[in-house]
Design an enzyme around this catalytic site. Structure first.
Site, short mmCIF file in Angstrom:
data_model
loop_
_atom_site.label_atom_id
_atom_site.label_comp_id
_atom_site.label_asym_id
_atom_site.label_seq_id
_atom_site.Cartn_x
_atom_site.Cartn_y
_atom_site.Cartn_z
N HIS A 199 -8.83 -3.61 -3.42
CA HIS A 199 -7.86 -2.66 -2.65
C HIS A 199 -8.30 -1.18 -2.60
O HIS A 199 -8.33 -0.38 -1.34
CB HIS A 199 -6.38 -2.97 -2.92
CG HIS A 199 -5.40 -2.16 -2.09
ND1 HIS A 199 -4.24 -3.03 -1.30
CD2 HIS A 199 -5.05 -0.97 -1.78
CE1 HIS A 199 -3.56 -2.03 -0.83
NE2 HIS A 199 -4.10 -0.69 -0.87
N GLU A 200 -8.70 -0.50 -3.80
CA GLU A 200 -8.71 0.75 -3.71
C GLU A 200 -10.18 1.07 -3.44
O GLU A 200 -10.41 1.94 -2.73
CB GLU A 200 -8.58 1.21 -5.50
CG GLU A 200 -7.10 1.18 -5.96
CD GLU A 200 -6.04 1.43 -5.06
OE1 GLU A 200 -6.36 2.72 -4.35
OE2 GLU A 200 -4.96 1.01 -4.84
N HIS B 221 -10.31 1.71 0.24
CA HIS B 221 -9.73 3.05 0.61
C HIS B 221 -10.69 4.11 0.59
O HIS B 221 -10.96 4.94 1.40
CB HIS B 221 -8.55 3.58 -0.29
CG HIS B 221 -7.30 2.95 0.03
ND1 HIS B 221 -6.62 3.26 1.20
CD2 HIS B 221 -6.18 2.25 -0.58
CE1 HIS B 221 -5.30 3.00 1.23
NE2 HIS B 221 -5.10 2.30 0.03
N CYS C 59 0.77 -1.09 -0.04
CA CYS C 59 0.14 -0.09 0.11
C CYS C 59 0.93 1.15 0.23
O CYS C 59 1.89 1.43 0.77
CB CYS C 59 -0.91 -0.22 1.20
SG CYS C 59 -1.93 1.55 1.16
#
Length: 524
Positions: free
Chosen positions: A483-484, A487, A441
């Site tokens: 993953h994004e 966020h 990350c």
């Protein structure tokens, strides 16, 4: 009773006029907590109402503490330190204020405070700041053309010199300044009155702290006084110096008084190959890219970046950030950590509250232009980062990672220049089959995390026109996208670690530069 007003600031520098009498009469030991509290609220860009909500206190109580009308309790200091992510600075200030102070050593010339002038009526016709970097030091020059539209003469002007070397890591910044505080000798503060520096201005210390100094610029010197009378205008100018080991790669301006024109210039050596970008925010809105471009020109061996805006709104904040792509320290202590490289490239680091808040969604197509600006900023960030690291697995970045709290992210698949753009995305379905792979990350790039994720994800998102789409992603692209999307909901990949699993240092990871491995039938 006079009220407080402020005018644009730079690098956390705040100017005021009409400071309340309770502040002027207090000794530095008595109001040290209030000074730190104001500074951190300003650094984090939170209104009193927003901070009160974060702390679980009423706005009126927060206002009373900040104005000196109410003594802060230990519990209040702890809550403020946590809400403002101050890294223990507010807790230490509270302890310092509530213990018997040691005798203070003389630090800077002091002069009797002048009479209090009223706050209203001061207008800034033009506020210009220039930051010049040379030989490891930043020299800031601030010029303001002031107009007194009030009814009483103005005899002083309060400024703040404030630094934050590691804005995403307050504990680290606090340690730096405790061990190596700003000194009056190094900042070499000088001030003048008049468009051509006709009169030097005397100054008086209001607060003397490790990471910031508050100073009254007096409309007076040893030869006489020159108040700014009603109906008159005048230029004031002041300069100071901070070494680059104390100054972070950012320069912020905040609009505190009615201002007609705001401009800023960054002047860097061309040999450092600088890259500059800007963000606009306020105490009630998320960060957004500048509405207008930063102009660039070259003069001999210098690269100059210039940006300006007309009639900026009150409480607006403008932050320029930069990275030196060819930075060669004079006394290197070894290669920088990956997290330090990402910080220099403008990536928000773990510990910053922005990474733990859900990003605000776009209303499309009404906010299409805002969405385009955010996507452009993400594109620029990926270009900077790609020059510093090889991403064999592909890469992604979400808007909160560059300080923009909007629901936008982009993903670049491995071996491709095509970008996947995600606006207002959410995972609506995940395949039953999953696997574990190591992920890195950008917001804590010193480690890698073994993260379980589904091999297939179905993502609902919107295009710039507002049309909703559902896209199915598989294998490594599914992992990057998930993953994004995490966020944008305040979730980090480390949150998915099994209870008995810890991140591993990046130097122990052997998969850098290579793609993830999936069996041929893993997505079927």
């Amino acid at each position: 009773m006079s009220s407080r007003t402020r005018t644009p600031d730079a690098m956390g520098m705040v100017t005021m006029t009409g400071q309340a009498k309770t502040d002027l009469d207090a000794t530095p030991e008595q109001d040290v907590f209030v000074a730190e509290f104001r500074r951190w609220r300003d650094v984090r860009g939170l209104s009193r109402s927003a901070l009160a909500r974060e702390m679980g206190y009423s706005r009126s109580y927060v206002s009373k503490v900040e104005s000196g009308g109410e003594h802060a309790s230990r519990e209040f200091a702890q809550a403020a330190d946590g809400a403002l992510n101050a890294g223990g600075s507010l807790r230490r200030a509270w302890r310092e204020q509530n213990t018997v102070p040691a005798p203070r050593k003389p630090s800077a010339p002091q002069h009797a405070a002048p009479a209090i002038e009223p706050a209203g009526g001061l207008v800034v016709e033009h506020d210009h700041a220039e930051l010049f970097y040379v030989n490891g030091s930043y020299r800031a020059t601030m010029r303001r053309h002031l107009v007194n539209n009030g009814t009483e003469p103005i005899t002083r002007y309060l400024i703040r010199v404030s630094v934050d070397r590691f804005p995403g890591d307050p504990e680290r910044s606090n340690r730096l300044y405790r061990d190596n505080p700003l000194t009056w000798e190094e900042i070499d503060l000088q001030a003048w009155h008049g468009e051509k520096r006709e009169e030097p201005m005397r100054w008086s210390v209001q607060h003397d702290r490790d990471a910031f100094k508050e100073v009254w610029l007096l409309f007076a010197n040893d030869s006489g006084r020159f108040p700014l009378y009603p109906g008159e205008s005048a230029w004031i100018e002041y300069t100071y110096t901070v070494s680059d080991d104390k100054w972070g790669h950012w320069f912020r301006r905040a609009v505190r008084l009615p201002t007609q024109r705001l401009s800023v210039t960054l002047n860097f050596p061309t040999a450092l190959d600088p890259a500059v970008w800007g963000l606009h925010t306020s105490m009630t809105a998320e960060s957004m890219p500048f509405h207008t471009a930063i102009e660039t020109r070259h003069e001999q061996d210098r690269t100059i970046y210039a940006w300006s805006t007309e009639d900026p709104p009150l409480h607006a904040r403008y932050r320029l950030e930069w990275h030196f792509r060819n930075d060669s320290p004079t006394a290197p202590s070894g290669p920088p950590k990956p997290s330090e490289t990402m910080t220099a490239l403008g990536i928000v680091q773990d510990g910053d509250p922005v990474l733990r808040r859900s990003a605000r969604q776009f209303t499309l197509p009404e906010e299409a232009e805002d969405a385009r600006r955010v996507i452009n900023e993400l594109h620029s960030a990926t270009q900077r980062i790609s020059k510093a690291h090889t991403f064999g697995k592909g890469m992604g970045i979400a808007a909160p990672q560059i300080g923009i709290e909007r629901a936008a992210a982009i993903v670049r698949p491995p071996g491709s220049d095509d970008l996947i753009t995600l606006l207002n995305p959410r995972i609506i379905e995940a395949g039953e089959q999953g696997d574990e792979q190591y992920e890195g990350c950008l917001s804590f790039f010193d480690v890698r995390c073994l993260v379980p994720r589904p091999v297939v994800v179905h993502v609902e998102h919107q295009d710039i026109t507002g049309e909703r789409r559902i896209t199915i992603f598989e294998r490594g692209i599914a992992r990057l996208v998930a993953h994004e999307v995490d966020h944008l909901y305040g979730v980090l990949c480390s949150d998915h670690l099994a209870p008995d699993v810890s991140p591993i240092p990046v130097d122990q990871y052997r998969g850098t530069g290579s793609n993830w491995h999936y069996p041929a039938d893993s997505a079927t």
